[in-house]
Design a protein around this motif. Structure first.
Motif, PDB file in Angstrom:
ATOM      1  N   GLU A 189       0.814  -1.212   0.000  1.00 31.07           N
ATOM      2  CA  GLU A 189       0.000   0.000   0.000  1.00 31.07           C
ATOM      3  C   GLU A 189       0.847   1.260   0.000  1.00 31.07           C
ATOM      4  O   GLU A 189       0.448   2.300  -0.538  1.00 31.07           O
ATOM      5  N   LEU A 190       2.044   1.163   0.596  1.00 34.65           N
ATOM      6  CA  LEU A 190       2.966   2.298   0.647  1.00 34.65           C
ATOM      7  C   LEU A 190       3.860   2.367  -0.589  1.00 34.65           C
ATOM      8  O   LEU A 190       4.732   3.229  -0.671  1.00 34.65           O
ATOM      9  N   CYS A 191       3.657   1.429  -1.524  1.00 30.34           N
ATOM     10  CA  CYS A 191       4.429   1.378  -2.775  1.00 30.34           C
ATOM     11  C   CYS A 191       5.932   1.255  -2.521  1.00 30.34           C
ATOM     12  O   CYS A 191       6.744   1.890  -3.201  1.00 30.34           O
ATOM     13  N   LEU A 192       6.303   0.430  -1.541  1.00 33.06           N
ATOM     14  CA  LEU A 192       7.715   0.205  -1.243  1.00 33.06           C
ATOM     15  C   LEU A 192       8.260  -0.866  -2.190  1.00 33.06           C
ATOM     16  O   LEU A 192       7.779  -2.001  -2.189  1.00 33.06           O
ATOM     17  N   ASN A 193       9.234  -0.493  -2.989  1.00 32.96           N
ATOM     18  CA  ASN A 193       9.777  -1.412  -3.986  1.00 32.96           C
ATOM     19  C   ASN A 193      11.103  -2.043  -3.572  1.00 32.96           C
ATOM     20  O   ASN A 193      11.648  -2.867  -4.306  1.00 32.96           O
ATOM     21  N   SER A 194      11.640  -1.622  -2.426  1.00 30.37           N
ATOM     22  CA  SER A 194      12.913  -2.169  -1.949  1.00 30.37           C
ATOM     23  C   SER A 194      12.783  -2.430  -0.447  1.00 30.37           C
ATOM     24  O   SER A 194      12.713  -1.479   0.341  1.00 30.37           O
ATOM     25  N   LEU A 195      12.727  -3.686  -0.071  1.00 30.90           N
ATOM     26  CA  LEU A 195      12.370  -4.032   1.310  1.00 30.90           C
ATOM     27  C   LEU A 195      13.220  -5.177   1.843  1.00 30.90           C
ATOM     28  O   LEU A 195      13.448  -6.175   1.162  1.00 30.90           O
ATOM     29  N   ILE A 196      13.693  -4.998   3.068  1.00 35.38           N
ATOM     30  CA  ILE A 196      14.348  -6.074   3.814  1.00 35.38           C
ATOM     31  C   ILE A 196      13.360  -6.543   4.875  1.00 35.38           C
ATOM     32  O   ILE A 196      12.827  -5.733   5.629  1.00 35.38           O
ATOM     33  N   VAL A 197      13.105  -7.834   4.928  1.00 35.94           N
ATOM     34  CA  VAL A 197      12.184  -8.404   5.917  1.00 35.94           C
ATOM     35  C   VAL A 197      12.999  -9.189   6.936  1.00 35.94           C
ATOM     36  O   VAL A 197      13.822 -10.026   6.560  1.00 35.94           O
ATOM     37  N   GLU A 198      12.774  -8.907   8.211  1.00 32.37           N
ATOM     38  CA  GLU A 198      13.477  -9.621   9.287  1.00 32.37           C
ATOM     39  C   GLU A 198      12.474 -10.187  10.273  1.00 32.37           C
ATOM     40  O   GLU A 198      11.466  -9.555  10.582  1.00 32.37           O
ATOM     41  N   MET A 199      12.793 -11.383  10.782  1.00 30.90           N
ATOM     42  CA  MET A 199      12.005 -11.995  11.846  1.00 30.90           C
ATOM     43  C   MET A 199      12.896 -12.976  12.602  1.00 30.90           C
ATOM     44  O   MET A 199      13.923 -13.416  12.075  1.00 30.90           O
ATOM     45  N   ASP A 200      12.514 -13.305  13.829  1.00 30.76           N
ATOM     46  CA  ASP A 200      13.344 -14.219  14.619  1.00 30.76           C
ATOM     47  C   ASP A 200      12.877 -15.669  14.529  1.00 30.76           C
ATOM     48  O   ASP A 200      13.287 -16.504  15.323  1.00 30.76           O
ATOM     49  N   ALA A 201      12.014 -15.968  13.540  1.00 28.57           N
ATOM     50  CA  ALA A 201      11.530 -17.339  13.323  1.00 28.57           C
ATOM     51  C   ALA A 201      12.213 -17.913  12.085  1.00 28.57           C
ATOM     52  O   ALA A 201      11.783 -17.651  10.950  1.00 28.57           O
ATOM     53  N   LEU A 202      13.273 -18.679  12.294  1.00 23.67           N
ATOM     54  CA  LEU A 202      14.019 -19.249  11.175  1.00 23.67           C
ATOM     55  C   LEU A 202      13.148 -20.173  10.326  1.00 23.67           C
ATOM     56  O   LEU A 202      13.284 -20.221   9.094  1.00 23.67           O
ATOM     57  N   SER A 203      12.226 -20.908  10.960  1.00 23.46           N
ATOM     58  CA  SER A 203      11.366 -21.837  10.221  1.00 23.46           C
ATOM     59  C   SER A 203      10.494 -21.100   9.202  1.00 23.46           C
ATOM     60  O   SER A 203      10.268 -21.592   8.090  1.00 23.46           O
ATOM     61  N   VAL A 204      10.012 -19.902   9.561  1.00 27.15           N
ATOM     62  CA  VAL A 204       9.186 -19.122   8.640  1.00 27.15           C
ATOM     63  C   VAL A 204      10.044 -18.544   7.514  1.00 27.15           C
ATOM     64  O   VAL A 204       9.617 -18.496   6.351  1.00 27.15           O
ATOM     65  N   VAL A 205      11.241 -18.106   7.841  1.00 21.58           N
ATOM     66  CA  VAL A 205      12.175 -17.617   6.811  1.00 21.58           C
ATOM     67  C   VAL A 205      12.424 -18.708   5.778  1.00 21.58           C
ATOM     68  O   VAL A 205      12.407 -18.465   4.565  1.00 21.58           O
ATOM     69  N   GLN A 206      12.639 -19.933   6.248  1.00 17.44           N
ATOM     70  CA  GLN A 206      12.878 -21.061   5.337  1.00 17.44           C
ATOM     71  C   GLN A 206      11.644 -21.376   4.504  1.00 17.44           C
ATOM     72  O   GLN A 206      11.749 -21.699   3.316  1.00 17.44           O
ATOM     73  N   LEU A 207      10.464 -21.289   5.101  1.00 16.25           N
ATOM     74  CA  LEU A 207       9.222 -21.514   4.353  1.00 16.25           C
ATOM     75  C   LEU A 207       9.070 -20.500   3.227  1.00 16.25           C
ATOM     76  O   LEU A 207       8.644 -20.838   2.119  1.00 16.25           O
ATOM     77  N   MET A 208       9.429 -19.251   3.512  1.00 12.11           N
ATOM     78  CA  MET A 208       9.281 -18.194   2.524  1.00 12.11           C
ATOM     79  C   MET A 208      10.369 -18.244   1.454  1.00 12.11           C
ATOM     80  O   MET A 208      10.238 -17.626   0.401  1.00 12.11           O
ATOM     81  N   SER A 209      11.433 -18.969   1.728  1.00 10.28           N
ATOM     82  CA  SER A 209      12.564 -19.018   0.804  1.00 10.28           C
ATOM     83  C   SER A 209      12.500 -20.203  -0.153  1.00 10.28           C
ATOM     84  O   SER A 209      13.410 -20.398  -0.961  1.00 10.28           O
ATOM     85  N   ASN A 210      11.473 -21.029  -0.038  1.00 10.26           N
ATOM     86  CA  ASN A 210      11.320 -22.160  -0.961  1.00 10.26           C
ATOM     87  C   ASN A 210       9.850 -22.318  -1.336  1.00 10.26           C
ATOM     88  O   ASN A 210       9.006 -21.530  -0.915  1.00 10.26           O
ATOM     89  N   ASN A 211       9.563 -23.319  -2.123  1.00 12.23           N
ATOM     90  CA  ASN A 211       8.188 -23.543  -2.598  1.00 12.23           C
ATOM     91  C   ASN A 211       7.528 -24.755  -1.943  1.00 12.23           C
ATOM     92  O   ASN A 211       6.645 -25.379  -2.526  1.00 12.23           O
ATOM     93  N   THR A 212       7.980 -25.075  -0.732  1.00  7.34           N
ATOM     94  CA  THR A 212       7.405 -26.214  -0.018  1.00  7.34           C
ATOM     95  C   THR A 212       5.901 -26.024   0.191  1.00  7.34           C
ATOM     96  O   THR A 212       5.450 -24.951   0.599  1.00  7.34           O
ATOM     97  N   ILE A 213       5.142 -27.067  -0.074  1.00 13.29           N
ATOM     98  CA  ILE A 213       3.689 -27.016   0.117  1.00 13.29           C
ATOM     99  C   ILE A 213       3.359 -27.455   1.544  1.00 13.29           C
ATOM    100  O   ILE A 213       3.816 -28.496   2.004  1.00 13.29           O
ATOM    101  N   ASN A 214       2.590 -26.649   2.236  1.00  8.84           N
ATOM    102  CA  ASN A 214       2.154 -26.977   3.586  1.00  8.84           C
ATOM    103  C   ASN A 214       0.660 -26.672   3.686  1.00  8.84           C
ATOM    104  O   ASN A 214       0.274 -25.518   3.869  1.00  8.84           O
ATOM    105  N   MET A 215      -0.163 -27.701   3.526  1.00  9.64           N
ATOM    106  CA  MET A 215      -1.605 -27.499   3.466  1.00  9.64           C
ATOM    107  C   MET A 215      -2.183 -26.935   4.754  1.00  9.64           C
ATOM    108  O   MET A 215      -3.229 -26.288   4.740  1.00  9.64           O
ATOM    109  N   LEU A 216      -1.497 -27.173   5.885  1.00  3.48           N
ATOM    110  CA  LEU A 216      -1.987 -26.662   7.163  1.00  3.48           C
ATOM    111  C   LEU A 216      -1.888 -25.139   7.242  1.00  3.48           C
ATOM    112  O   LEU A 216      -2.555 -24.513   8.060  1.00  3.48           O
TER     113      LEU A 216
END
Length: 214
Positions: free
Chosen positions: A111-138
Protein backbone atom coordinates in the motif's frame (compact mmCIF):
# COMPACT_ATOMS: atom_id res chain seq x y z
CA UNK A 1 38.31 -84.83 24.27
CA UNK A 2 37.09 -83.43 27.58
CA UNK A 3 39.98 -80.99 27.62
CA UNK A 4 39.09 -79.76 24.09
CA UNK A 5 35.50 -79.07 25.17
CA UNK A 6 36.75 -77.05 28.14
CA UNK A 7 38.97 -74.99 25.89
CA UNK A 8 36.03 -74.45 23.48
CA UNK A 9 33.64 -73.24 26.18
CA UNK A 10 36.36 -71.11 27.70
CA UNK A 11 36.81 -69.43 24.32
CA UNK A 12 33.05 -68.84 24.04
CA UNK A 13 32.96 -67.20 27.48
CA UNK A 14 35.91 -64.97 26.60
CA UNK A 15 34.16 -63.79 23.39
CA UNK A 16 30.90 -63.15 25.28
CA UNK A 17 32.78 -61.15 27.91
CA UNK A 18 34.51 -59.08 25.22
CA UNK A 19 31.15 -58.32 23.58
CA UNK A 20 29.65 -57.35 26.94
CA UNK A 21 32.58 -55.07 27.78
CA UNK A 22 32.40 -53.46 24.34
CA UNK A 23 28.68 -52.81 24.73
CA UNK A 24 29.22 -51.28 28.18
CA UNK A 25 32.01 -49.09 26.82
CA UNK A 26 29.77 -47.90 23.99
CA UNK A 27 26.91 -47.03 26.36
CA UNK A 28 29.21 -45.18 28.75
CA UNK A 29 30.87 -43.38 25.86
CA UNK A 30 27.51 -42.36 24.40
CA UNK A 31 26.59 -40.72 27.68
CA UNK A 32 29.69 -38.56 27.62
CA UNK A 33 28.69 -35.05 26.54
CA UNK A 34 30.78 -33.13 24.06
CA UNK A 35 31.96 -29.91 25.73
CA UNK A 36 29.94 -26.94 24.47
CA UNK A 37 31.86 -23.79 23.77
CA UNK A 38 29.85 -20.60 24.23
CA UNK A 39 30.63 -17.01 23.46
CA UNK A 40 28.93 -13.66 23.95
CA UNK A 41 28.16 -11.53 20.91
CA UNK A 42 26.62 -8.04 20.66
CA UNK A 43 23.28 -8.00 18.81
CA UNK A 44 21.71 -4.84 17.43
CA UNK A 45 18.95 -3.87 15.03
CA UNK A 46 20.62 -2.50 11.91
CA UNK A 47 19.23 0.32 9.82
CA UNK A 48 18.59 -0.56 6.16
CA UNK A 49 20.72 1.09 3.46
CA UNK A 50 19.53 4.42 2.10
CA UNK A 51 16.68 3.96 -0.34
CA UNK A 52 15.49 0.74 1.31
CA UNK A 53 12.99 0.06 4.08
CA UNK A 54 13.00 -2.69 6.69
CA UNK A 55 10.01 -4.70 7.90
CA UNK A 56 10.34 -6.47 11.24
CA UNK A 57 7.52 -8.79 12.25
CA UNK A 58 6.74 -11.21 15.07
CA UNK A 59 3.98 -13.36 16.48
CA UNK A 60 3.27 -13.96 20.14
CA UNK A 61 1.41 -16.86 21.76
CA UNK A 62 0.44 -16.99 25.43
CA UNK A 63 0.81 -20.71 25.96
CA UNK A 64 0.24 -23.55 23.48
CA UNK A 65 -2.83 -22.67 21.38
CA UNK A 66 -3.61 -19.87 23.81
CA UNK A 67 -4.27 -16.22 23.06
CA UNK A 68 -2.09 -15.05 20.17
CA UNK A 69 -1.22 -11.82 18.43
CA UNK A 70 0.94 -10.53 15.63
CA UNK A 71 2.64 -7.25 14.99
CA UNK A 72 5.42 -5.41 13.28
CA UNK A 73 6.79 -2.19 11.90
CA UNK A 74 8.41 -0.73 8.81
CA UNK A 75 11.36 1.64 9.27
CA UNK A 76 13.38 3.78 6.86
CA UNK A 77 17.16 4.11 6.57
CA UNK A 78 17.22 6.65 9.41
CA UNK A 79 15.54 4.23 11.79
CA UNK A 80 12.27 6.20 11.81
CA UNK A 81 9.17 4.10 11.45
CA UNK A 82 6.92 4.41 8.44
CA UNK A 83 4.16 2.06 9.61
CA UNK A 84 3.41 0.01 12.73
CA UNK A 85 0.63 -2.43 13.46
CA UNK A 86 -0.66 -5.20 15.69
CA UNK A 87 -3.38 -7.80 15.34
CA UNK A 88 -5.41 -9.96 17.75
CA UNK A 89 -5.51 -13.51 16.38
CA UNK A 90 -7.39 -15.69 18.86
CA UNK A 91 -6.28 -19.29 19.46
CA UNK A 92 -3.73 -20.33 16.84
CA UNK A 93 -0.13 -21.50 17.02
CA UNK A 94 2.83 -19.12 16.96
CA UNK A 95 3.92 -20.02 13.40
CA UNK A 96 0.54 -19.06 11.97
CA UNK A 97 0.64 -15.89 14.09
CA UNK A 98 3.99 -14.94 12.54
CA UNK A 99 2.63 -15.59 9.04
CA UNK A 100 -0.34 -13.32 9.79
CA UNK A 101 2.05 -10.61 10.95
CA UNK A 102 4.12 -11.08 7.79
CA UNK A 103 1.01 -10.83 5.63
CA UNK A 104 -0.04 -7.60 7.37
CA UNK A 105 3.44 -6.10 7.03
CA UNK A 106 3.77 -6.99 3.35
CA UNK A 107 0.26 -5.65 2.67
CA UNK A 108 1.22 -2.32 4.24
CA UNK A 109 4.47 -2.28 2.24
CA UNK A 110 2.43 -2.79 -0.94
CA UNK A 111 0.00 0.00 0.00
CA UNK A 112 2.97 2.30 0.65
CA UNK A 113 4.43 1.38 -2.77
CA UNK A 114 7.71 0.20 -1.24
CA UNK A 115 9.78 -1.41 -3.99
CA UNK A 116 12.91 -2.17 -1.95
CA UNK A 117 12.37 -4.03 1.31
CA UNK A 118 14.35 -6.07 3.81
CA UNK A 119 12.18 -8.40 5.92
CA UNK A 120 13.48 -9.62 9.29
CA UNK A 121 12.01 -12.00 11.85
CA UNK A 122 13.34 -14.22 14.62
CA UNK A 123 11.53 -17.34 13.32
CA UNK A 124 14.02 -19.25 11.17
CA UNK A 125 11.37 -21.84 10.22
CA UNK A 126 9.19 -19.12 8.64
CA UNK A 127 12.17 -17.62 6.81
CA UNK A 128 12.88 -21.06 5.34
CA UNK A 129 9.22 -21.51 4.35
CA UNK A 130 9.28 -18.19 2.52
CA UNK A 131 12.56 -19.02 0.80
CA UNK A 132 11.32 -22.16 -0.96
CA UNK A 133 8.19 -23.54 -2.60
CA UNK A 134 7.41 -26.21 -0.02
CA UNK A 135 3.69 -27.02 0.12
CA UNK A 136 2.15 -26.98 3.59
CA UNK A 137 -1.61 -27.50 3.47
CA UNK A 138 -1.99 -26.66 7.16
CA UNK A 139 -0.82 -23.11 6.43
CA UNK A 140 -2.73 -22.50 3.22
CA UNK A 141 -3.91 -20.13 1.84
CA UNK A 142 -2.03 -17.83 4.22
CA UNK A 143 1.42 -19.08 3.18
CA UNK A 144 0.72 -18.62 -0.54
CA UNK A 145 -0.69 -15.16 0.16
CA UNK A 146 2.55 -14.15 1.89
CA UNK A 147 4.67 -15.59 -0.92
CA UNK A 148 2.66 -13.73 -3.57
CA UNK A 149 2.91 -10.44 -1.68
CA UNK A 150 6.67 -10.86 -1.26
CA UNK A 151 7.09 -11.84 -4.91
CA UNK A 152 5.35 -8.61 -5.98
CA UNK A 153 8.10 -6.49 -4.39
CA UNK A 154 10.84 -5.95 -7.01
CA UNK A 155 13.81 -5.70 -4.66
CA UNK A 156 13.40 -7.75 -1.49
CA UNK A 157 15.33 -9.88 0.97
CA UNK A 158 14.03 -11.99 3.85
CA UNK A 159 16.35 -12.80 6.73
CA UNK A 160 16.50 -14.36 10.17
CA UNK A 161 17.34 -12.03 13.06
CA UNK A 162 18.04 -12.77 16.68
CA UNK A 163 15.26 -11.93 19.13
CA UNK A 164 17.36 -9.07 20.56
CA UNK A 165 17.27 -7.37 17.14
CA UNK A 166 13.50 -7.82 16.84
CA UNK A 167 12.25 -6.34 20.11
CA UNK A 168 9.96 -3.66 18.66
CA UNK A 169 8.07 -6.22 16.60
CA UNK A 170 7.91 -8.53 19.61
CA UNK A 171 6.38 -5.76 21.75
CA UNK A 172 3.77 -4.98 19.08
CA UNK A 173 2.89 -8.67 18.77
CA UNK A 174 2.42 -8.91 22.53
CA UNK A 175 0.12 -5.88 22.34
CA UNK A 176 -1.96 -7.85 19.85
CA UNK A 177 -2.56 -10.60 22.42
CA UNK A 178 -4.17 -8.03 24.73
CA UNK A 179 -6.02 -6.02 22.09
CA UNK A 180 -9.78 -5.67 21.87
CA UNK A 181 -9.46 -4.84 18.17
CA UNK A 182 -8.79 -7.24 15.31
CA UNK A 183 -6.26 -5.00 13.56
CA UNK A 184 -4.67 -1.71 14.63
CA UNK A 185 -2.37 0.64 12.71
CA UNK A 186 -0.73 3.04 15.17
CA UNK A 187 -0.41 6.76 14.47
CA UNK A 188 1.94 7.28 17.42
CA UNK A 189 4.20 4.66 19.00
CA UNK A 190 2.95 3.22 22.30
CA UNK A 191 5.31 4.24 25.15
CA UNK A 192 7.05 0.88 25.52
CA UNK A 193 7.56 0.51 21.77
CA UNK A 194 8.77 4.09 21.50
CA UNK A 195 11.51 3.35 24.03
CA UNK A 196 12.62 0.26 22.13
CA UNK A 197 12.55 2.17 18.85
CA UNK A 198 14.85 4.83 20.33
CA UNK A 199 17.14 2.03 21.54
CA UNK A 200 17.35 0.60 18.00
CA UNK A 201 17.76 3.99 16.33
CA UNK A 202 20.71 4.76 18.61
CA UNK A 203 22.44 1.53 17.45
CA UNK A 204 22.56 0.20 21.00
CA UNK A 205 23.04 -3.52 21.50
CA UNK A 206 22.17 -6.45 23.75
CA UNK A 207 24.55 -9.26 24.62
CA UNK A 208 23.60 -12.75 23.49
CA UNK A 209 25.18 -16.05 24.52
CA UNK A 210 25.59 -18.36 21.52
CA UNK A 211 27.01 -21.82 20.89
CA UNK A 212 30.31 -21.17 19.10
CA UNK A 213 30.67 -24.85 18.08
CA UNK A 214 28.09 -24.34 15.32
Amino acid sequence: MKCSRCIYWLGVKIVEKCIQNSAEFFVVGAKEKVPVSRTIIPVTWRKPPEGRAKLNIDGSALGNLGVTGGGGLICDHNGDWIARFSRALGSINSTIAKLWALRDGLTLAKELCLNSLIVEMDALSVVQLMSNNTINMLMEPLLSNCRNLLQAIPNKRIEHAYHEANQCADALAKMGTNSNFTFVVFVEPPPMVGTLLAFDKANMFCNRLINSNT
